[in-house]
Design a protein around this motif. Structure first.
Motif, mmCIF file in Angstrom:
data_model
loop_
_atom_site.group_PDB
_atom_site.id
_atom_site.type_symbol
_atom_site.label_atom_id
_atom_site.label_comp_id
_atom_site.label_asym_id
_atom_site.label_seq_id
_atom_site.Cartn_x
_atom_site.Cartn_y
_atom_site.Cartn_z
ATOM 1 N N LYS A 128 0.746 -1.048 0.162
ATOM 2 C CA LYS A 128 -0.215 -0.141 0.292
ATOM 3 C C LYS A 128 0.892 1.032 0.043
ATOM 4 O O LYS A 128 0.656 2.343 -0.709
ATOM 5 C CB LYS A 128 -1.069 0.239 1.135
ATOM 6 C CG LYS A 128 -1.760 1.261 1.118
ATOM 7 C CD LYS A 128 -2.755 1.258 2.561
ATOM 8 C CE LYS A 128 -3.670 2.442 2.457
ATOM 9 N NZ LYS A 128 -3.522 3.523 1.726
ATOM 10 N N SER A 129 1.846 1.191 0.795
ATOM 11 C CA SER A 129 2.746 2.542 0.756
ATOM 12 C C SER A 129 3.460 2.537 -0.645
ATOM 13 O O SER A 129 3.592 3.811 -0.856
ATOM 14 C CB SER A 129 3.939 2.177 1.993
ATOM 15 O OG SER A 129 4.768 3.251 2.001
ATOM 16 N N PHE A 130 3.918 1.360 -1.205
ATOM 17 C CA PHE A 130 4.635 1.727 -2.427
ATOM 18 C C PHE A 130 3.572 2.427 -3.418
ATOM 19 O O PHE A 130 3.882 3.117 -4.135
ATOM 20 C CB PHE A 130 5.295 0.269 -2.821
ATOM 21 C CG PHE A 130 5.673 0.356 -4.142
ATOM 22 C CD1 PHE A 130 7.179 0.783 -4.432
ATOM 23 C CD2 PHE A 130 5.027 -0.137 -5.266
ATOM 24 C CE1 PHE A 130 7.716 0.595 -5.549
ATOM 25 C CE2 PHE A 130 5.757 -0.361 -6.585
ATOM 26 C CZ PHE A 130 7.213 0.102 -6.773
ATOM 27 N N ILE A 131 2.585 1.653 -3.636
ATOM 28 C CA ILE A 131 1.457 2.343 -4.650
ATOM 29 C C ILE A 131 0.988 3.603 -4.102
ATOM 30 O O ILE A 131 1.085 4.554 -5.146
ATOM 31 C CB ILE A 131 0.302 1.402 -4.331
ATOM 32 C CG1 ILE A 131 0.692 -0.080 -5.195
ATOM 33 C CG2 ILE A 131 -1.099 1.749 -5.182
ATOM 34 C CD1 ILE A 131 -0.310 -1.179 -5.150
ATOM 35 N N ASP A 132 1.118 4.054 -2.917
ATOM 36 C CA ASP A 132 0.487 5.429 -2.519
ATOM 37 C C ASP A 132 1.779 6.258 -3.151
ATOM 38 O O ASP A 132 1.518 7.325 -3.471
ATOM 39 C CB ASP A 132 0.358 5.660 -1.143
ATOM 40 C CG ASP A 132 -0.990 4.901 -0.708
ATOM 41 O OD1 ASP A 132 -1.835 4.583 -1.479
ATOM 42 O OD2 ASP A 132 -1.275 4.630 0.497
ATOM 43 N N LYS A 136 1.482 9.409 -5.673
ATOM 44 C CA LYS A 136 1.974 10.748 -5.463
ATOM 45 C C LYS A 136 3.180 11.141 -6.520
ATOM 46 O O LYS A 136 3.076 12.314 -6.831
ATOM 47 C CB LYS A 136 2.608 10.814 -3.937
ATOM 48 C CG LYS A 136 1.583 11.434 -3.116
ATOM 49 C CD LYS A 136 2.422 11.288 -1.629
ATOM 50 C CE LYS A 136 1.569 11.551 -0.663
ATOM 51 N NZ LYS A 136 2.315 11.854 0.832
ATOM 52 N N LEU A 137 4.042 10.602 -6.723
ATOM 53 C CA LEU A 137 5.169 10.684 -7.675
ATOM 54 C C LEU A 137 4.522 11.022 -8.994
ATOM 55 O O LEU A 137 5.289 11.889 -9.784
ATOM 56 C CB LEU A 137 6.304 9.659 -7.638
ATOM 57 C CG LEU A 137 7.134 9.588 -6.327
ATOM 58 C CD1 LEU A 137 7.976 8.667 -6.063
ATOM 59 C CD2 LEU A 137 7.886 11.003 -6.093
ATOM 60 N N SER A 138 3.768 10.183 -9.558
ATOM 61 C CA SER A 138 3.072 10.586 -10.743
ATOM 62 C C SER A 138 2.167 11.598 -10.877
ATOM 63 O O SER A 138 1.883 11.870 -12.268
ATOM 64 C CB SER A 138 2.714 9.000 -11.243
ATOM 65 O OG SER A 138 1.418 8.620 -10.650
#
Length: 139
Positions: A128-132, A136-138
């Motif tokens: 979840k943290s990775f996807i979040d 954000k970065l995209s």
């Protein structure tokens, strides 16, 4: 200064992570003569219906010549068909063939399997943290 070096080294790993994911997708799609640079067009045509080729270029953000090459491969594989655009005789309208419609759920399943394999090293919270973070970065 040391922290800057670690961040830089970590960011260099993004390309490696991307290649790993693409390789997984390619492996799951290979039995269907598809890969990570082809399946996306089938998904778009499934979701939007018949489209002029120029619209597919806009939707994907891919260079027009690359789209043309991908479309040719998908037509050769009998997943797509192309007919003259009645609204613009210079262009074509693309649509899924019966095989193209049939491969759609197989692509979705292959992508789910690739995602499961890709995220396997991470626990649910890390996923979840990775996807979040990616979202954000995209933006």
């Amino acid at each position: 200064m040391e922290n800057d070096k670690n961040e830089s080294d970590s960011l260099k790993q993004l390309a490696s992570v991307s290649r790993r994911y693409i390789k997984l997708v390619d492996n799951y799609l290979a039995p269907y003569q598809l890969n990570s640079s082809l399946y996306y067009y089938i998904l778009k045509l499934h979701d939007y219906g018949d489209l002029p080729q120029e619209k597919l270029v806009q939707l994907t953000g891919v260079n027009a010549s690359n789209v043309t090459r991908a479309i040719k491969k998908l037509i050769d594989s009998q997943y797509l068909k192309r007919k003259e655009n009645p609204n613009d005789r210079r262009g074509y309208v693309l649509s899924l063939t019966q095989e193209g419609h049939a491969i759609y759920p197989i692509i979705i399943e292959a992508l789910q399997q690739a995602n499961t394999a890709f995220f396997a090293p991470l626990n649910a919270e890390e996923q979840k943290s990775f996807i979040d973070s990616l979202n954000k970065l995209s933006d």
